[in-house]
Design a protein around this motif. Structure first.
Motif, mmCIF file in Angstrom:
data_model
loop_
_atom_site.group_PDB
_atom_site.id
_atom_site.type_symbol
_atom_site.label_atom_id
_atom_site.label_comp_id
_atom_site.label_asym_id
_atom_site.label_seq_id
_atom_site.Cartn_x
_atom_site.Cartn_y
_atom_site.Cartn_z
ATOM 1 N N VAL A 134 0.729 -1.110 0.083
ATOM 2 C CA VAL A 134 -0.108 -0.075 -0.063
ATOM 3 C C VAL A 134 0.890 1.237 0.048
ATOM 4 O O VAL A 134 1.937 1.446 0.631
ATOM 5 N N GLY A 135 0.293 2.065 -0.926
ATOM 6 C CA GLY A 135 1.533 3.523 -0.759
ATOM 7 C C GLY A 135 2.225 3.339 -1.977
ATOM 8 O O GLY A 135 1.883 3.362 -2.942
ATOM 9 N N ARG A 178 2.253 -2.650 -6.348
ATOM 10 C CA ARG A 178 1.618 -1.751 -5.413
ATOM 11 C C ARG A 178 0.291 -2.016 -5.453
ATOM 12 O O ARG A 178 -0.435 -2.462 -6.350
ATOM 13 N N THR A 180 -3.426 0.018 -4.088
ATOM 14 C CA THR A 180 -3.933 1.177 -3.973
ATOM 15 C C THR A 180 -5.673 0.772 -3.680
ATOM 16 O O THR A 180 -6.381 0.025 -4.443
ATOM 17 N N GLU A 181 -6.121 1.363 -2.591
ATOM 18 C CA GLU A 181 -7.524 1.081 -2.050
ATOM 19 C C GLU A 181 -8.267 1.998 -2.964
ATOM 20 O O GLU A 181 -8.097 3.002 -3.329
ATOM 21 N N PHE A 189 -8.987 -3.399 -3.212
ATOM 22 C CA PHE A 189 -7.610 -2.739 -3.552
ATOM 23 C C PHE A 189 -7.337 -2.984 -5.107
ATOM 24 O O PHE A 189 -7.698 -3.967 -5.564
#
Length: 477
Positions: A134-135, A178, A180-181, A189
């Motif tokens: 995440v991020g 990666r 991402t929500e 995600f």
């Protein structure tokens, strides 16, 4: 980063059968000899070339996979990158003084060895928790070093008559992950997985030979992705609430599908060849033929018909080609008969008066849509009183009875259409016939309204074909 666990390997087992077919698609084409012209231009699928080569020759150095996932808690994501590493094999003849010299071929009793680019399978395996992605995400670089190997070639008497020298070039790459929500009603995600060739090799000035770049390329590159808790969403048949998010996913030079056993959604295969969800190897297939768009029966018969000299050349071309020759020669008649054709459906419900209501309630909605209902006497049997009649048959679509003469709006489905059909999106058409296939499927033969060649199509019986869920009636129920 850790290596993939035994559990992950087991989870990938079924999907890997299809992944193997992707890995070796078009690896060596019939008649399986290096001398064949079509085997001199190879490695067409999923080739990620060095960055210095790609832009000038319109070939990618990276592929990008994006797919939605619903993780439960903080599960481990298992990732397996697989590709072929082309290694250059040269042939050397033994001299009387014990030295070796380059040769164009080396003839033995059972095979003829020639220079050839072999494909060595490479894997990059890792496991990482979703929370770590995440991020900014995480990068996982990898390297395969250059190496040289020699293999002595012995004749029937055990004497050294030559050797094979295999040169493997260095490859550098990276897997970028990666998560991402995605805003929405559920915890979802978007997983982004980028595979990139980062090799520092540069071609000689003015060089335009693709063969120089291939040993430093990732060939037939594809990914297996697995969650130990949670599921992925289908890219072709997502739930309604996720369609917009799925539409925002950008997949470049690869396409992800749900893999493994039907009904599971914890494994994804992202490959350079577009597949449907839960692809599977035909159970009739007796072994890998490696030929692109292979048809096992035809290839087996043609391979068995090669001359002894041609078989020697094929055996000397590649170990996998030799295995195909052996397979064709050892295939019993009952296996060939099994390859002669198969009609299968996902489900058969038989018995007097069988109807859709006989389906168990536990069957999910997608399976219901694909089920085939067969009474004791199939629809195509002349003994039936209600055999199919394309000119008179009608089917219900959105509450409207549709048959010959009905007007419909075309909306081709993304899962089973081609580029030409997409140009007809939103066009109105006239139904010319209602057709049934042996699997129980229904197809509408249509002509497009306003087509100046419609009369010729009717005269020749050359129509366009759509399934019922790809049209919308333009007449009131």
């Amino acid at each position: 980063m850790t290596t993939t666990t035994t559990t992950a390997a087991a989870r990938f087992a079924t999907a890997r059968q299809v992944a193997d077919a992707v890995l070796f698609e078009g690896y060596v084409l019939y008649p399986y000899r290096a001398s064949a012209a079509k085997n001199r231009l190879r490695w067409q699928f999923g080739v990620l070339v060095p960055p210095s080569w790609g832009p000038a020759h319109d070939e990618p150095s990276a592929q990008r996979t994006e797919i939605l996932m619903e993780p439960k808690g903080d599960p481990a994501l298992a990732v397996e990158l697989r590709f072929l590493h082309a290694r250059r094999r040269t042939v050397q003849r033994a001299l009387d003084d014990g030295s070796f010299t380059e040769a164009t071929e080396l003839r033995l009793a059972d095979r003829v060895l020639v220079p050839w680019d072999e494909g060595a399978e490479e894997r990059v395996e890792l496991t990482v928790n979703v929370s770590r992605l995440v991020g900014e995400g995480s990068d996982f670089p990898f390297r395969r070093p250059a190496r040289e190997e020699t293999e002595p070639v012995l004749d029937a008497d055990g004497r050294t008559v030559g050797r094979l020298v295999r040169h493997t070039a260095e490859i550098d790459g990276v897997v970028r992950l990666r998560a991402t929500e995605v805003p929405g009603p559920y915890r979802v995600f978007k997983l982004t997985a980028v595979v990139e060739n980062t090799s520092r090799w540069t071609p000689e000035p003015g060089a335009a030979d693709r063969d120089a770049a291939l040993p430093r390329s990732l060939v037939a590159a594809h990914l297996l992705l697995g969650l130990d808790a949670g599921s992925f969403l289908s890219m072709t048949d997502p739930p309604e609430w996720a369609r917009a998010a799925v539409g925002s996913c950008a997949n470049l030079h690869t396409w992800p599908v749900l893999a493994g056993e039907p009904g599971r959604a914890d494994v994804v295969l992202s490959s350079p060849i577009i597949l449907e969800d839960h692809p599977a190897i035909a159970p009739e297939s007796a072994g890998a033929m490696y030929d692109a768009t292979e048809i096992d029966e035809i290839l087996a018969l043609r391979t068995a018909a090669l001359t002894d000299q041609e078989k020697r050349e094929a055996r000397g071309t590649d170990a996998r080609a030799a295995a195909v020759i052996d397979l064709a020669e050892s295939m019993p008649p009952e296996v060939l008969e099994r390859l002669h054709g198969a009609v299968r459906s996902l489900r058969e419900i038989t018995g007097p008066g069988a109807t859709p209501s006989d389906v168990p309630e536990a069957v999910d909605e997608r399976a219901d849509a694909e089920a085939v209902f067969r009474p004791d006497t199939p629809w195509w049997d002349p003994a039936r009183d209600d055999t199919a009649d394309p000119a008179r048959d009608r089917i219900p679509i959105d509450g409207t009875s549709v048959g010959v003469g009905s007007r419909v709006l075309l909306r081709p489905g993304l899962r089973r259409t081609d580029a030409q059909d997409l140009f007809l999106q939103g066009r109105s058409a006239l139904v010319e016939a209602v057709l049934h296939d042996v699997d129980g499927g229904v197809h509408l033969a249509v002509t497009v309204e306003g087509d100046p060649g419609a009369d010729i199509r009717r005269e020749q019986g050359r129509f366009l074909y759509f399934q019922p869920d790809e049209v919308t009636p333009l007449e009131a129920p």
